[in-house]
Scaffold this active site. Structure first.
Site, PDB file in Angstrom:
ATOM      1  N   GLU A 438       1.786   8.416  -6.464  1.00 25.37           N
ATOM      2  CA  GLU A 438       2.989   8.754  -5.970  1.00 25.37           C
ATOM      3  C   GLU A 438       3.398   8.513  -4.470  1.00 25.37           C
ATOM      4  O   GLU A 438       3.884   9.064  -3.499  1.00 25.37           O
ATOM      5  CB  GLU A 438       3.069  10.477  -6.051  1.00 25.37           C
ATOM      6  CG  GLU A 438       4.228  11.114  -6.416  1.00 25.37           C
ATOM      7  CD  GLU A 438       5.110  10.184  -7.041  1.00 25.37           C
ATOM      8  OE1 GLU A 438       4.834   9.982  -8.243  1.00 25.37           O
ATOM      9  OE2 GLU A 438       6.222   9.902  -6.491  1.00 25.37           O
TER      10      GLU A 438
HETATM   11  C1  LIG Z   1      -3.934   7.220 -12.414  1.00 26.61           C
HETATM   12  C2  LIG Z   1      -2.719   6.588 -11.969  1.00 26.61           C
HETATM   13  C3  LIG Z   1      -1.495   7.285 -12.502  1.00 26.61           C
HETATM   14  C4  LIG Z   1      -0.075   6.594 -11.953  1.00 26.61           C
HETATM   15  N1  LIG Z   1       0.973   6.940 -12.479  1.00 26.61           N
HETATM   16  C5  LIG Z   1       1.938   6.229 -12.411  1.00 26.61           C
HETATM   17  C6  LIG Z   1       3.351   6.709 -12.828  1.00 26.61           C
HETATM   18  O1  LIG Z   1       3.330   7.533 -13.810  1.00 26.61           O
HETATM   19  N2  LIG Z   1       4.360   5.866 -12.866  1.00 26.61           N
HETATM   20  C7  LIG Z   1       4.308   4.794 -11.919  1.00 26.61           C
HETATM   21  O2  LIG Z   1       5.378   4.077 -11.761  1.00 26.61           O
HETATM   22  N3  LIG Z   1       3.195   4.447 -11.167  1.00 26.61           N
HETATM   23  C8  LIG Z   1       2.124   5.250 -11.461  1.00 26.61           C
HETATM   24  N4  LIG Z   1       0.838   4.864 -10.743  1.00 26.61           N
HETATM   25  C9  LIG Z   1       0.989   3.657  -9.502  1.00 26.61           C
HETATM   26  C10 LIG Z   1       0.663   4.306  -8.301  1.00 26.61           C
HETATM   27  O3  LIG Z   1       1.695   5.077  -8.008  1.00 26.61           O
HETATM   28  C11 LIG Z   1       0.292   2.982  -7.473  1.00 26.61           C
HETATM   29  O4  LIG Z   1      -0.923   2.790  -7.774  1.00 26.61           O
HETATM   30  C12 LIG Z   1       0.423   3.232  -6.099  1.00 26.61           C
HETATM   31  O5  LIG Z   1       1.666   3.585  -5.579  1.00 26.61           O
HETATM   32  C13 LIG Z   1      -0.123   2.137  -5.241  1.00 26.61           C
HETATM   33  O6  LIG Z   1       0.375   0.879  -5.795  1.00 26.61           O
HETATM   34  P1  LIG Z   1      -0.837  -0.097  -6.149  1.00 26.61           P
HETATM   35  O7  LIG Z   1      -1.847   0.297  -6.883  1.00 26.61           O
HETATM   36  O8  LIG Z   1      -0.129  -1.586  -6.359  1.00 26.61           O
HETATM   37  O9  LIG Z   1      -1.287  -0.678  -4.896  1.00 26.61           O
HETATM   38  P2  LIG Z   1      -0.782  -1.502  -3.611  1.00 26.61           P
HETATM   39  O10 LIG Z   1       0.375  -1.555  -3.479  1.00 26.61           O
HETATM   40  O11 LIG Z   1      -1.532  -2.664  -3.854  1.00 26.61           O
HETATM   41  O12 LIG Z   1      -1.646  -1.107  -2.390  1.00 26.61           O
HETATM   42  C14 LIG Z   1      -3.065  -1.269  -1.926  1.00 26.61           C
HETATM   43  C15 LIG Z   1      -3.328  -0.714  -0.496  1.00 26.61           C
HETATM   44  O13 LIG Z   1      -2.608  -1.431   0.338  1.00 26.61           O
HETATM   45  C16 LIG Z   1      -1.716  -0.734   1.066  1.00 26.61           C
HETATM   46  N5  LIG Z   1      -0.248  -1.185   1.328  1.00 26.61           N
HETATM   47  C17 LIG Z   1       0.458  -1.615   0.305  1.00 26.61           C
HETATM   48  N6  LIG Z   1       1.733  -2.030   0.770  1.00 26.61           N
HETATM   49  C18 LIG Z   1       1.637  -1.539   2.079  1.00 26.61           C
HETATM   50  C19 LIG Z   1       2.404  -1.525   3.322  1.00 26.61           C
HETATM   51  N7  LIG Z   1       3.824  -2.180   3.191  1.00 26.61           N
HETATM   52  N8  LIG Z   1       2.041  -1.089   4.448  1.00 26.61           N
HETATM   53  C20 LIG Z   1       1.001  -0.391   4.639  1.00 26.61           C
HETATM   54  N9  LIG Z   1      -0.166  -0.428   3.462  1.00 26.61           N
HETATM   55  C21 LIG Z   1       0.304  -1.221   2.435  1.00 26.61           C
HETATM   56  C22 LIG Z   1      -1.507   0.567   0.197  1.00 26.61           C
HETATM   57  O14 LIG Z   1      -1.516   1.855   1.148  1.00 26.61           O
HETATM   58  C23 LIG Z   1      -2.979   0.741  -0.303  1.00 26.61           C
HETATM   59  O15 LIG Z   1      -4.045   1.253   0.544  1.00 26.61           O
HETATM   60  C24 LIG Z   1      -0.412   5.443 -10.974  1.00 26.61           C
HETATM   61  C25 LIG Z   1      -1.573   4.828 -10.564  1.00 26.61           C
HETATM   62  C26 LIG Z   1      -2.603   5.421 -11.167  1.00 26.61           C
HETATM   63  C27 LIG Z   1      -3.810   4.894 -10.693  1.00 26.61           C
END
Ligand SMILES: Cc1cc2nc3c(=O)[nH]c(=O)nc-3n(C[C@H](O)[C@H](O)[C@H](O)COP(=O)(O)OP(=O)(O)OC[C@H]3O[C@@H](n4cnc5c(N)ncnc54)[C@H](O)[C@@H]3O)c2cc1C
Length: 584
Positions: A438
């Site tokens: 989220e």
């Molecule tokens: C169990 C689970 C359930 C989920 N459910 C859903 C769902 O129902 N629907 C859905 O759409 N998604 C869902 N997600 C996705 C979830 O919302 C994302 O994993 C989350 O938003 C982070 O995106 P990412 O994994 O690509 O991490 P990344 O975007 O790759 O981020 C990795 C790290 O870099 C940091 N970072 C990235 N960009 C920036 C920035 N611009 N500035 C500062 N820091 C940054 C982040 O804070 C994080 O610490 C789910 C994920 C999991 C694991």
């Protein structure tokens, strides 16, 4: 392993005395009978949580979920039945308007019920959580025709909803998403792959309504070119019956650290040419529409933090009363570990931050009710600002403290905490997703600093600081807190004003804003939680004098609030130092 018992006395106290449910119902035109039936609602929900949802928590964790080659997902034993009882009890429809079958009860009351689901079984609770968000997004943005066709069954819980943002190359950077939507007749054909879709496919309902972000062929790049589509698993005929299977399926399930009984799906749309989807809201305004769902989900993920903390605390308390080890100071024989001052330190900390997180979260949920009511414009704007400000704080702060409470609970168990049998390991594993999904807590922090503080030139935070100052100027110190405690709280409010000024003065320096955002979130969270605790003590005193709470409850509240002010509130100082140091 302890069983979960809903903390009904505490919930009722926060709802009635701290939030002021009676006044809230009056000012928001919510069903006024809520006040009279609150006890019955909480008791009945507590019973469902304890007797049906909690008993399948551990078994669900062990069994997990299964997917076959057709992409059909089977949930763990008992999940379907518990869900059926939830639907039959009308639990999904509590807070929604009566037009499409809701019961018109304030959201804050529904939130207290949802707290129970997540404490009892976080995997299970995620299904209603996502459905509620989908209802919000459709209600606020979709055409009357889509509302009529989809809302009644989503509100009743007969169908469930999902949120589809994430793709392999588009996580935090949602604007990078590649899923396509091509116009065709009265609908669109959706093609693409989404990952991590919570409850994307399962067998607890007859239809699943996916809310999917995708790009139209001529869409501008980035977030300005994203539109929102409603993509049902089964198409819905004019008479409301289910029609053809849509061109979408779950490709696989993620193998995760926790929430093992919750299907987290890789979803494929349009393998056979295109899944039929309907535009929700305006073209290229999908992010604004999705934000209705995300803001709701951010608050309820914060609420999951409260739930997990409550569950972890209950489990630690029960274990510490039973586990006999060593002779505690003032005793002559070995006894339960709860006698040891260091164990008491852990328990008091867990209790204080759990109760503070509940008061903070419920206060934010009450803002949802106020913003949905028909207040005069100026008041409405103020409550919208407050809700906007509190949303990232609740999501961020409450999910961070959930990690601490889950970890402390595990620590209270000693070696047994590290052994799966006690169940605290599952709570610890389940909790770990909360600061990630989220929108990670880093992103919540940047939302707070960028949009909610700098974005409105500090108006929202200044209003909250002024309200806190006004509150302390009217609170008589000898009544509740000691003079020293009240002075420290007052100082924290001054420092919050100082930190906000620093953020605003350095608003052109994006590096600075990014570097201090998390400290600002934790500082604001700790101080606003302290405010809710101080209020709780004042309200507890009045309630005790009016004999609406027991003397034991009042004594406990007194102890817990004072513990928060003495041991938790000082944490803000280190965040403030970081904010000041980074500005030099
Ligand atoms: C169990 C689970 C359930 C989920 N459910 C859903 C769902 O129902 N629907 C859905 O759409 N998604 C869902 N997600 C996705 C979830 O919302 C994302 O994993 C989350 O938003 C982070 O995106 P990412 O994994 O690509 O991490 P990344 O975007 O790759 O981020 C990795 C790290 O870099 C940091 N970072 C990235 N960009 C920036 C920035 N611009 N500035 C500062 N820091 C940054 C982040 O804070 C994080 O610490 C789910 C994920 C999991 C694991």
């Amino acid at each position: 392993m302890s069983n979960y018992i809903a903390p009904i006395e505490e919930m009722r106290f926060v709802l009635n005395e701290v939030v002021g449910l009676e006044d809230l119902c009056k000012t928001t035109q919510s069903d006024p009978s809520t006040v009279d039936i609150i006890e019955t609602i909480l008791d009945a929900a507590g019973k469902l949580a304890k007797e049906e949802i909690e008993p399948i928590n551990k078994s669900g964790d062990l069994e997990g979920i299964k997917i076959n080659t057709a992409g059909e997902v089977a949930t763990a034993k008992g999940f379907k039945e518990a869900y059926q009882h939830y639907v039959e009890g009308g639990w999904g429809s509590l807070q929604f308007g009566t037009e499409y079958g809701g019961q018109g009860i304030p959201f804050v009351v529904a939130a207290s019920i949802q707290e129970m689901w997540h404490s009892a079984n976080m995997s299970w609770g995620l299904c209603p959580l996502l459905t509620q968000g989908a209802v919000e997004a459709i209600s606020h943005n979709a055409s009357e025709e889509l509302k009529r066709r989809y809302l009644p069954k989503l509100i009743s819980g007969e169908w469930s909803g999902t949120m589809n943002l994430t793709e392999g190359d588009a996580g935090t950077d949602v604007g990078a998403l590649k899923t396509r939507a091509t116009p065709e007749k009265d609908h669109y054909l959706i093609r693409g792959q989404k990952i991590y879709i919570t409850w994307g496919e399962h067998d607890m309902v007859k239809n699943i309504v996916h809310l999917v972000l995708a790009r139209l062929p001529d869409a501008p790049k980035g977030v300005k070119g994203i539109s929102l589509f409603l993509v049902p698993k089964f198409l819905v005929n004019d008479d409301g019956s289910l029609g053809e299977r849509n061109d979408l399926k779950a490709l696989s399930l993620e193998d995760k650290i926790g929430i093992h009984a919750c299907p987290t799906c890789v979803m494929n749309y349009g393998e056979k040419g295109g899944a039929i989807g309907y535009l929700v809201g305006e073209k290229n305004k999908g992010m604004q529409c999705m934000f209705t769902m995300m803001n709701n989900a951010r608050l309820t993920v914060g609420l999951q933090g409260v739930s997990i903390a409550e569950r972890a605390y209950q489990q630690a308390l029960s274990f510490c009363k039973e586990r006999v080890q060593g002779v505690a100071p003032g005793h002559t024989e070995a006894g339960p570990i709860i006698r040891h001052p260091d164990v008491q330190r852990m328990l008091s900390t867990m209790k204080a931050i759990t109760e503070a997180s509940r008061a903070l979260t419920y206060s934010a949920c009450a803002e949802v009710d106020r913003t949905a009511g028909s207040l005069p414009n100026k008041k409405l704007e103020l409550h919208n600002r407050r809700l906007g400000l509190l949303t990232p704080i609740v999501k961020g702060w409450c999910t961070e403290i959930a990690q601490e409470v889950a970890s402390l609970s595990l620590q209270c168990h000693g070696g047994m905490g590290y052994i799966e049998e006690t169940g605290i390991a599952q709570i610890f594993r389940d909790a770990r997703i909360l600061p990630i999904y989220e929108g990670t807590n880093g992103i919540q922090a940047m939302d707070l600093v960028g949009r909610k503080i700098i974005g409105d030139n500090g108006l929202g935070i200044k209003e909250m600081v002024s309200e806190m100052q006004e509150y302390t100027s009217q609170t008589s110190p000898s009544d509740t807190l000691s003079t020293a405690q009240l002075e420290f709280f007052e100082q924290s409010i001054k420092d919050l004003a100082g930190a906000s000024t620093l953020v605003l003065d350095n608003s052109d320096n994006k590096n600075y804003s990014g570097a201090i955002a998390f400290d600002m979130l934790m500082m604001t969270g700790t101080i606003s939680a302290a405010w809710q605790m101080v209020k709780s003590l004042e309200k507890a005193k009045i309630a005790f004098e009016n004999k609406t709470i027991s003397s034991d409850f009042f004594k406990e509240k007194n102890k817990t609030v004072k513990h928060f002010i003495d041991f938790i509130l000082p944490r803000y100082v280190s965040h403030f130092i970081s904010i000041k140091t980074a500005s030099c």
